[in-house]
Motif scaffolding. Structure first.
Motif, mmCIF file in Angstrom:
data_model
loop_
_atom_site.group_PDB
_atom_site.id
_atom_site.type_symbol
_atom_site.label_atom_id
_atom_site.label_comp_id
_atom_site.label_asym_id
_atom_site.label_seq_id
_atom_site.Cartn_x
_atom_site.Cartn_y
_atom_site.Cartn_z
ATOM 1 N N VAL A 251 0.577 -1.073 0.176
ATOM 2 C CA VAL A 251 -0.041 0.465 -0.305
ATOM 3 C C VAL A 251 0.830 1.328 -0.279
ATOM 4 N N GLN A 252 2.307 1.194 0.696
ATOM 5 C CA GLN A 252 2.977 2.772 0.962
ATOM 6 C C GLN A 252 3.638 2.732 -0.943
ATOM 7 N N GLN A 253 3.868 1.669 -1.186
ATOM 8 C CA GLN A 253 4.347 1.898 -2.560
ATOM 9 C C GLN A 253 3.467 2.652 -3.510
ATOM 10 N N ALA A 259 1.497 9.501 -5.617
ATOM 11 C CA ALA A 259 1.958 11.698 -5.082
ATOM 12 C C ALA A 259 3.360 11.297 -6.780
ATOM 13 N N ASP A 260 3.457 10.796 -7.268
ATOM 14 C CA ASP A 260 5.158 10.548 -8.038
ATOM 15 C C ASP A 260 3.978 11.168 -9.790
ATOM 16 N N LEU A 261 3.030 10.630 -9.421
ATOM 17 C CA LEU A 261 2.273 10.225 -11.106
ATOM 18 C C LEU A 261 1.530 11.417 -11.129
ATOM 19 N N ARG A 263 2.732 14.618 -9.146
ATOM 20 C CA ARG A 263 2.978 15.915 -9.828
ATOM 21 C C ARG A 263 3.737 15.926 -11.055
ATOM 22 N N GLU A 264 3.684 15.066 -11.598
ATOM 23 C CA GLU A 264 4.584 14.810 -12.920
ATOM 24 C C GLU A 264 3.074 15.126 -13.824
ATOM 25 N N LYS A 265 1.919 14.855 -13.447
ATOM 26 C CA LYS A 265 0.957 15.066 -13.883
ATOM 27 C C LYS A 265 0.573 16.419 -14.220
ATOM 28 N N ALA A 266 1.001 16.970 -13.027
ATOM 29 C CA ALA A 266 1.012 18.920 -12.736
ATOM 30 C C ALA A 266 1.876 19.178 -13.602
ATOM 31 N N LEU A 267 2.750 19.200 -13.786
ATOM 32 C CA LEU A 267 4.024 19.418 -14.337
ATOM 33 C C LEU A 267 3.781 19.533 -16.717
ATOM 34 N N LEU A 268 3.178 18.757 -16.569
ATOM 35 C CA LEU A 268 2.951 17.982 -18.231
ATOM 36 C C LEU A 268 1.486 19.362 -18.246
ATOM 37 N N LEU A 269 0.625 19.730 -17.601
ATOM 38 C CA LEU A 269 -0.324 20.048 -17.694
ATOM 39 C C LEU A 269 -0.030 21.743 -17.649
ATOM 40 N N GLU A 284 -3.236 8.080 -17.426
ATOM 41 C CA GLU A 284 -3.694 6.485 -17.628
ATOM 42 C C GLU A 284 -3.205 5.386 -16.559
ATOM 43 N N ALA A 285 -1.890 6.094 -16.930
ATOM 44 C CA ALA A 285 -1.059 5.386 -15.804
ATOM 45 C C ALA A 285 -1.087 5.902 -14.221
ATOM 46 N N LEU A 286 -1.773 7.036 -13.985
ATOM 47 C CA LEU A 286 -2.657 7.388 -12.282
ATOM 48 C C LEU A 286 -4.034 6.554 -11.386
ATOM 49 N N ALA A 287 -4.886 6.099 -13.032
ATOM 50 C CA ALA A 287 -5.452 5.759 -13.353
ATOM 51 C C ALA A 287 -6.253 4.600 -12.546
ATOM 52 N N SER A 288 -4.811 3.683 -13.313
ATOM 53 C CA SER A 288 -4.485 2.670 -13.065
ATOM 54 C C SER A 288 -4.070 1.263 -11.044
ATOM 55 N N VAL A 289 -3.272 2.664 -11.455
ATOM 56 C CA VAL A 289 -2.658 3.341 -9.665
ATOM 57 C C VAL A 289 -3.400 3.134 -8.691
#
Length: 691
Positions: A251-253, A259-261, A263-269, A284-289
């Motif tokens: 769960v921690q992982q 959190a990483d995804l 932050r990455e999405k916010a930068l891309l937007l 899509e990766a964030l939704a999957s996690v």
């Protein structure tokens, strides 16, 4: 009558022929000579392309359209000068004196090709000598070419003067533009506007890239703020202090990945739109996690050991991070404002440089135009100067005039033809004028009033064909006599019943219808039961003989040639006709006979013998004013009927004819009017309706 008209017409035609022959013999001969010219209308090949203003000057000296050049060639001054030149060369002063008359015969003809006037002109000169005519035509071509060359040279000189002035003006303008360019560069301190413009353009690109980067960073920071604030709002202020959660490392992982995804999405937007492939891939990766984490949480990974509460350290960290992002956002916005101000300043400098480049470009363009005009004017002036004598081409003589020994005037055939036709026309006019001036009588009342002679009958006007048809119809019994002749027969027979009579029908002039009148009277008498015989003594016309078709039978001439009266055994000499009581004695077989040749006594005795067989003897004689036969018969008959035509008989012939008959012994002369109009005479209205 038509013979008289024909004789008059032929006489005038002959006079016209004689006049034409005299005119041909007496008129001076006129000779014609022709010279052909090909008119020049353009500059010669090889001359530099000239401008419109120069061509406008040169066209004044060039040959114009063919019709205009033909008008120049037809000019009286050109022709008279040519005649004077020829007169001086030939030492013939009389030729110059005849110049005006020769000009009247001069002409210039333009050849046509499919209804289009070509540039070929034919000079037609005429004179009373063949060589003179040729010399005049050739001299006209020489004078015309001299005129065209002189005119062209004058206009070439004017064009060169004009071009020299244009070169001078254009050179001065070119020097002025050079001065303006040097002054512009000095005043603006710009040695190379192209380098300055390139540097400003480069700075503009740098400012644009800097602004784009700052906008991307601001967008990224704003995205992080939005994520942190959302997480801050979800996180509770207090947490249970004694509760011990035993988390699964998985769960921690998952939470760390999320959190990483995020932050990455916010930068891309901050850099791309939401539909960019990179943004879609991270989403899509964030939704999957998240889906994997929710599935895993359902297994229950928390265990609580205490229920005491304390402030959440995670929410405190979120509050700190939000404050840091807000401070970073404010710094970025200040840097963006500075970048915009620098870009505006650079754009202003660029506008100044562009305006100066435009001014300099206008000056350079003006200089190029002036240099081109200067070179063009110089080239045209030098070319015209080198070709001063050959720039315009004169007319080319493609065939010179040659003496023609055959005269063109007077045209004997044409003159004879016109004179003969004119004479014939004058003859026709003359004969009709003569006939129209002859007084004619149109009604029986007018005739009786003017002549004093009784008018006893009249017949309607008929054409020549109708008159012959009338005679044949009367002879065959298909037509009835006119009512006027019936009345004449009734009045004569009723007045003296039982008396045997002899009458004579003659006329004043030919074409009066005397045979028709005699036949009508004889047929009317025969129908009343009176034995009647018609004696045709008109040996020329033989009208009654032809009407009854007895031309080949013996008759008057055969009887009188015997020299003795017929015996009683021979019987009546008359030939039977289709009419009862009507008999005919034809003219006979002799040709060109005359009653005077047989002796008046024999003629009288024979006529008296006819009364032994017939109660009425009707004789026909030629016109009394043309043959003596009527005079021979006039003294042997009781009544003479003078047939006159309202259409053909002149009035003055009527009293003359009556006087001739009376002098010959005629006892009674009466008039029969032929060619009468219906309604003007008694009985003619009924006769017209019967016919």
């Amino acid at each position: 009558m038509y013979k008289i008209h024909l004789r008059r017409v032929l006489t005038f035609g002959f006079l016209g022929l004689v006049g034409a022959i005299i005119a041909v013999v007496a008129s001076p001969k006129v000779y014609e000579s022709q010279a052909g010219l090909i008119l020049g209308s353009d500059l010669r090949q090889g001359v530099t392309q000239l401008s419109d203003d120069v061509m406008q000057i040169l066209r004044l000296g060039l040959a114009q359209d063919p019709l205009s050049e033909a008008a120049v060639l037809r000019g009286k001054g050109l022709f008279l000068q040519a005649v004077r030149n020829v007169s001086e060369r030939r030492n013939d002063p009389g030729l110059a004196e005849d110049a005006e008359d020769l000009f009247l015969m001069y002409d210039v003809q333009n050849e046509r090709i499919v209804n289009v006037v070509s540039n070929v002109s034919i000079i037609v000169a005429k004179a009373h000598d063949a060589e003179v005519a040729a010399d005049i035509a050739n001299e006209i071509t020489v004078l015309y070419n001299e005129f065209r060359r002189r005119s062209m040279n004058e206009n070439v000189n004017q064009a060169i003067t004009y071009l020299d002035r244009q070169v001078e003006l254009t050179g001065a303008a070119l020097n002025a533009v050079d001065s303006k360019i040097r002054q512009f560069r000095t005043e603006n301190g710009v040695l190379n506007l192209e380098v300055a413009g390139a540097e400003v353009t480069k700075d503009d690109l740098t400012y644009r890239q800097q602004i784009e980067n700052l906008m991307a960073e601001i967008t990224a920071v704003k995205g992080n703020l939005a994520v942190d604030r959302a997480e801050y709002n979800r996180t509770p202020d207090l947490i249970d202090d004694q509760i011990v959660d035993i988390r699964d490392p998985v769960v921690q992982q998952y939470e760390a990945q999320m959190a990483d995804l995020q932050r990455e999405k916010a930068l891309l937007l901050g850099r791309y739109l939401p539909d960019h492939p990179n943004v879609k891939q991270v989403s899509e990766a964030l939704a999957s996690v998240e889906a994997q984490l929710d599935t895993y949480k359902q297994s229950g990974e928390f265990r609580r050991n205490s229920s005491a509460q304390r402030p959440s350290p995670f929410k405190e960290s979120l509050r700190t991070r939000i404050a840091q992002n807000q401070a970073a956002l404010a710094g970025l916005e200040r840097r963006l404002i500075v970048a915009y101000q620098a870009q505006a300043s650079n754009n202003k400098l660029m506008g100044v440089i562009v305006a100066k480049e435009g001014d300099l470009l206008d000056l350079a363009r003006e200089k190029d135009v002036l240099e081109a005009n200067y070179r063009r004017f110089r080239s045209q002036m030098e070319d015209l100067s080198n070709r001063r004598d050959t720039a315009g081409r004169a007319a080319e003589v493609f065939f010179p005039a040659q003496p023609n020994p055959i005269p063109v005037a007077p045209d004997a055939t044409k003159l004879v033809f016109i004179s003969v036709i004119g004479g014939i026309c004058l003859g026709v006019v003359y004969t009709f004028a003569i006939e129209s001036m002859k007084l004619r009588v149109h009604t029986s009342g007018q005739l009786q009033e003017l002549t004093g002679l009784p008018v006893v009958a009249s017949q309607l006007a008929l054409g020549r064909g109708q008159l012959r048809q009338k005679m044949r119809s009367l002879a065959s019994g298909k037509a009835d006599p006119n009512e006027a002749f019936r009345y004449l027969a009734v009045s004569m027979i009723a007045g003296e019943r039982g008396r045997k009579r002899s009458v004579l029908f003659t006329s004043a002039g030919a074409g009066t219808g005397r045979a028709t009148s005699a036949m009508s009277f004889a047929i009317s008498s025969a129908r009343m039961g009176v034995p009647t015989v018609i004696v045709d003594c008109d040996f020329g016309q033989r009208g009654v003989t032809r009407a009854f078709e007895m031309g080949d039978q013996p008759g008057v001439t055969d009887i009188l040639q015997k020299g003795a009266l017929p015996s009683a055994e021979e019987g009546a000499p008359g030939k039977a006709t289709p009419h009862a009581n009507l008999f005919v004695i034809p003219t006979g077989t002799a040709q060109n006979a005359a009653l005077a040749d047989f002796g008046p006594a024999n003629v009288e005795a024979w006529l008296e013998s006819l009364k032994e067989h017939y109660d009425l003897v009707v004789t026909i004689a030629p016109p009394c004013d043309e043959a003596a036969d009527a005079a021979v018969l006039g003294g042997f008959v009781e009544d003479v009927f003078l047939v006159v035509s309202a259409r053909n008989t002149p009035f003055r012939n009527i009293p003359l004819a009556a006087e001739l008959l009376k002098r010959a012994g005629a006892r009674s002369v009466s008039v029969v009017l032929s060619d009468a109009s219906p309604g003007d005479e008694p009985f003619t209205a009924r006769s017209a309706s019967m016919n």
